[in-house]
Scaffold this motif. Structure first.
Motif, PDB file in Angstrom:
ATOM      1  N   GLU A  27       0.843  -1.201   0.000  1.00 28.45           N
ATOM      2  CA  GLU A  27       0.000   0.000   0.000  1.00 28.45           C
ATOM      3  C   GLU A  27       0.882   1.257   0.000  1.00 28.45           C
ATOM      4  O   GLU A  27       1.776   1.396   0.832  1.00 28.45           O
ATOM      5  N   ASP A  52      -9.825  -2.956   5.683  1.00 27.02           N
ATOM      6  CA  ASP A  52     -10.829  -3.272   4.663  1.00 27.02           C
ATOM      7  C   ASP A  52     -11.656  -4.493   5.085  1.00 27.02           C
ATOM      8  O   ASP A  52     -12.888  -4.489   5.024  1.00 27.02           O
ATOM      9  N   ASP A 263      -3.198   2.462  -3.715  1.00 26.72           N
ATOM     10  CA  ASP A 263      -3.975   1.852  -2.623  1.00 26.72           C
ATOM     11  C   ASP A 263      -4.203   0.364  -2.921  1.00 26.72           C
ATOM     12  O   ASP A 263      -5.325  -0.085  -3.164  1.00 26.72           O
ATOM     13  N   ASP A 265      -4.055  -2.563  -1.282  1.00 20.89           N
ATOM     14  CA  ASP A 265      -4.896  -3.504  -0.516  1.00 20.89           C
ATOM     15  C   ASP A 265      -6.369  -3.291  -0.872  1.00 20.89           C
ATOM     16  O   ASP A 265      -7.125  -4.244  -1.078  1.00 20.89           O
ATOM     17  N   THR A 266      -6.748  -2.041  -0.984  1.00 26.62           N
ATOM     18  CA  THR A 266      -8.160  -1.708  -1.175  1.00 26.62           C
ATOM     19  C   THR A 266      -8.617  -1.955  -2.614  1.00 26.62           C
ATOM     20  O   THR A 266      -9.699  -2.497  -2.841  1.00 26.62           O
TER      21      THR A 266
HETATM   22 MG    MG Z   1      -6.025   0.690   1.397  1.00 28.17          MG
END
Ligand code: MG
Ligand code: F2R
Ligand code: MG
Ligand code: MG
Length: 308
Positions: A27, A52, A263, A265-266
């Motif tokens: 991230e 998340d 970003d 991970d998201t």
């Molecule tokens: Mg994230």
């Protein structure tokens, strides 16, 4: 059939968590090389998820507890999110969302807590969209998924860009669930379906930009066009694109999303939810799945929501 529906429901939740956990260590990086992704996929370490998935679990549990058709109990949901934030401070939370949770824990009503951030505007971070996928399992239709996603999003994200993103992602996951894996995926039809649930013109134009992005784009090119940051308008389009690019491979959809950087991970999580919903848990990469934190509970919640 029921077994297939359970597999898709598990795929949706496990795909979301896998994208989150695989993307977590990257991230904020500008781009991620394939070898780095290979390392994470094959290392023996536990794959730990971040905020998340913490919030996706809270929303899934909330939906399991509710009476069928009763919608969302906003104050309870806000409290559930806020308690999870307080209980797990080390999960990589957004820069400002803690102020909303702190206000809820101090007794504020959810709507005033959500409006308290960013000088009364509310957040347009991607935190409402990143956790929304389980609503697709309880909503009978895509427009109802969008409406429920919107309501779940408003609980913390008062800015329309933040809450509408949850509506868009919820609708998209619902549509992905209703496609048939192994048959040709019609990206235009999918985007038309998402647009038809779309709450406003800003998101319609973001969907059009996603449609117009050449399907052959590299992760870096896609990020350049669509964004890859922690805002909702700067991340949901790239997650949709990663799915359009690799609709029949959750592994490739997630790898594309993470390779784009930002970003990770998201965007990985939102792409994983979409591809996992279409392809099911049996299509997820088995090695990483075995090492995923919380996998048994996610699978169980998928079953409960699929049969509710
Ligand atoms: Mg994230
Ligand atoms: N935030 C992160 N990771 C980056 C930081 C990691 C580490 N803690 C570090 O500091 O190095 N990850 C998680 O946050 C994202 C979800 O964010 P959420 O829950 O929506 O939070 P927030 O704080 O409300 O919004 C995120 C940022 O968006 C910008 N922003 C939002 N609304 C704004 C507004 N009205 N005006 C201006 N800017 C706005 C701000 O920069 C917020 O901090 C996910 O990536 C999750 O993984
Ligand atoms: Mg995170
Ligand atoms: Mg497949």
């Amino acid at each position: 059939n029921a077994g297939d529906r359970r597999d898709r429901a598990a795929g949706l939740l496990l795909g979301a968590a896998l994208g989150d956990a695989l993307g977590a260590r990257f991230e904020g990086m500008s781009a991620v090389r394939a070898e780095r992704l290979d390392e994470v996929e094959t290392s023996g370490e536990e794959l730990r998820y971040t905020d998340d998935t913490v919030l996706t679990l809270v929303l899934a549990e909330h939906l399991v507890e509710q009476e069928p058709g009763s919608g969302i109990r906003s104050q309870d949901l806000a409290l559930g999110f806020a308690r999870a934030w307080r209980a797990e401070p080390g999960r990589g939370w957004g820069g400002s969302i803690g102020n909303v949770f702190r206000a809820v824990l101090a007794g504020s009503e959810w709507s005033s807590a959500a409006r308290s951030s960013f000088g009364g505007q509310g957040s347009y971070g991607n935190g409402a969209a990143m956790r929304v996928s389980p609503v697709a399992l309880v909503a009978p239709t895509a427009p109802e998924a969008a409406a429920l996603g919107q309501r779940s999003g408003e609980v913390t994200h008062a800015h329309p860009d933040g809450s509408h993103a949850a509506a868009v992602q919820a609708c998209a996951v619902h549509l992905a669930l209703s496609t048939t894996p192994g048959t040709a995926f019609d990206a235009d039809r999918f985007l038309d379906g998402v647009a038809s649930c779309c709450p406003d013109s800003r998101w319609i134009s973001l969907l059009e930009r996603t449609r117009a992005t050449p399907r052959s784009s590299s992760p870096g090119e896609a990020a350049e066009r669509l964004g890859n940051d922690v805002t909702a308008p700067g991340s949901v389009p790239l997650a949709l694109f990663a799915f359009l690019r690799h609709p029949d491979s959750p592994r490739e959809a997630v790898r594309f999303a993470i390779a784009a950087g930002g970003d990770t991970d998201t965007i990985g999580s939102m792409a994983g939810a979409l591809a996992g919903a279409r392809c099911g848990a049996t299509a997820l990469p088995p090695g990483p799945l075995r090492r995923l934190e919380g996998a048994a509970r996610l699978r169980e919640l998928g079953s409960l929501l699929a049969s509710g």
